[in-house]
Motif scaffolding. Structure first.
Motif, PDB file in Angstrom:
ATOM      1  N   VAL A  46      -4.689  13.553   3.255  1.00  0.00           N
ATOM      2  CA  VAL A  46      -4.058  12.215   3.471  1.00  0.00           C
ATOM      3  C   VAL A  46      -5.026  11.338   2.910  1.00  0.00           C
ATOM      4  O   VAL A  46      -6.267  11.269   3.537  1.00  0.00           O
ATOM      5  N   VAL A  63      -2.812   1.496   3.619  1.00  0.00           N
ATOM      6  CA  VAL A  63      -1.717   2.355   3.671  1.00  0.00           C
ATOM      7  C   VAL A  63      -2.133   3.823   3.598  1.00  0.00           C
ATOM      8  O   VAL A  63      -3.270   4.196   2.794  1.00  0.00           O
ATOM      9  N   SER A  64      -1.655   4.561   4.610  1.00  0.00           N
ATOM     10  CA  SER A  64      -2.197   5.922   4.507  1.00  0.00           C
ATOM     11  C   SER A  64      -0.799   6.736   3.977  1.00  0.00           C
ATOM     12  O   SER A  64       0.294   6.594   4.460  1.00  0.00           O
ATOM     13  N   ARG A  65      -1.066   7.974   3.191  1.00  0.00           N
ATOM     14  CA  ARG A  65      -0.037   8.862   2.565  1.00  0.00           C
ATOM     15  C   ARG A  65      -0.430  10.036   2.322  1.00  0.00           C
ATOM     16  O   ARG A  65      -1.827  10.154   2.085  1.00  0.00           O
ATOM     17  N   ASP A  80       4.320  13.860  -4.543  1.00  0.00           N
ATOM     18  CA  ASP A  80       3.762  13.476  -3.139  1.00  0.00           C
ATOM     19  C   ASP A  80       5.099  13.328  -2.016  1.00  0.00           C
ATOM     20  O   ASP A  80       6.038  12.751  -2.579  1.00  0.00           O
ATOM     21  N   GLU A  83       6.416  10.093   3.203  1.00  0.00           N
ATOM     22  CA  GLU A  83       5.801   9.517   4.271  1.00  0.00           C
ATOM     23  C   GLU A  83       4.794   8.566   4.006  1.00  0.00           C
ATOM     24  O   GLU A  83       3.749   8.784   3.182  1.00  0.00           O
ATOM     25  N   ALA A  84       4.666   7.298   4.383  1.00  0.00           N
ATOM     26  CA  ALA A  84       3.586   6.496   4.443  1.00  0.00           C
ATOM     27  C   ALA A  84       3.523   5.653   5.674  1.00  0.00           C
ATOM     28  O   ALA A  84       4.480   5.350   6.229  1.00  0.00           O
ATOM     29  N   SER A  85       2.342   5.231   6.072  1.00  0.00           N
ATOM     30  CA  SER A  85       2.215   4.173   7.086  1.00  0.00           C
ATOM     31  C   SER A  85       1.167   3.099   6.577  1.00  0.00           C
ATOM     32  O   SER A  85       0.410   3.331   5.757  1.00  0.00           O
ATOM     33  N   LEU A 119       6.100   4.474  -4.706  1.00  0.00           N
ATOM     34  CA  LEU A 119       5.806   3.826  -3.372  1.00  0.00           C
ATOM     35  C   LEU A 119       5.919   2.391  -3.622  1.00  0.00           C
ATOM     36  O   LEU A 119       5.131   1.882  -4.715  1.00  0.00           O
ATOM     37  N   THR A 136       6.459  -0.744   3.681  1.00  0.00           N
ATOM     38  CA  THR A 136       6.285   0.102   2.711  1.00  0.00           C
ATOM     39  C   THR A 136       7.613   1.295   2.777  1.00  0.00           C
ATOM     40  O   THR A 136       8.062   1.490   3.823  1.00  0.00           O
ATOM     41  N   SER A 138       9.585   4.467  -0.064  1.00  0.00           N
ATOM     42  CA  SER A 138       9.553   5.010  -1.374  1.00  0.00           C
ATOM     43  C   SER A 138      10.884   5.147  -1.758  1.00  0.00           C
ATOM     44  O   SER A 138      11.782   5.250  -0.997  1.00  0.00           O
TER      45      SER A 138
END
Length: 164
Positions: A46, A63-65, A80, A83-85, A119, A136, A138
């Motif tokens: 991550v 952004v974390s992914r 990939d 999911e992303a935050s 993304l 955010t 995708s």
């Protein structure tokens, strides 16, 4: 004279294009954690990346992914996860805007697979509440993905957002 196969040449060109496209996305990796060991290539991980809003000086989005490792992930051929935050913050004392800011604008995009998945980070202006909202998500060429994350940056009441 050494002959290079057409497949090897095309594969090398595609890897180069993927690496170049991610370099132009405007992100800066600020950290990562491994989530699964891979014998060859990078581990699955991550990553946390910082994106400075190119039109609103003083706002940074984090952004974390998930990033897929292994051989395919290392050379840019893996897809990939979607999911992303996201968390965006005011990082400067004063925010600076252009003369007019669109009510909605796709401010960052980055490839998540070789051809079909991207993304996106979208800025939405809420002038009634004097707030910048960042979304955010995708997308995928054939079938989209509804997984998303949202954050908001309140703008000081002394600074009004100029909108189109």
């Amino acid at each position: 004279m050494r002959k290079i196969s057409l497949n090897a040449a095309l594969g090398g060109a595609l890897v180069g294009i993927c690496l170049m496209s991610s370099a132009y996305a405007g992100s800066e990796q600020v950290g990562e954690v491994s989530t699964a060991f891979r014998l060859l290539g990078h581990n699955d991980r991550v990553v946390v990346e910082a994106y400075d809003d190119p039109r609103v000086q003083g706002v940074t989005c984090y952004v974390s992914r998930a990033r897929t490792g292994g051989v395919k992930g290392t050379v840019g051929l893996a897809e990939d996860r979607a999911e992303a935050s996201i968390a965006c913050r005011q990082v400067a004392t004063n925010l600076r805007f252009p003369d007019k800011l669109p009510l909605q604008e796709d401010v960052f995009t980055e490839r998540m697979s070789l051809l079909f998945k991207r993304l996106h980070i979208v800025r939405i202006v809420d002038p009634k509440r004097n707030t910048l909202i960042y979304l955010t998500y995708s997308d995928k060429l054939i079938d989209g993905n509804p997984q998303n994350s949202i954050t908001a940056v309140p703008v000081p009441t002394t600074t009004l957002i100029p909108v189109k």
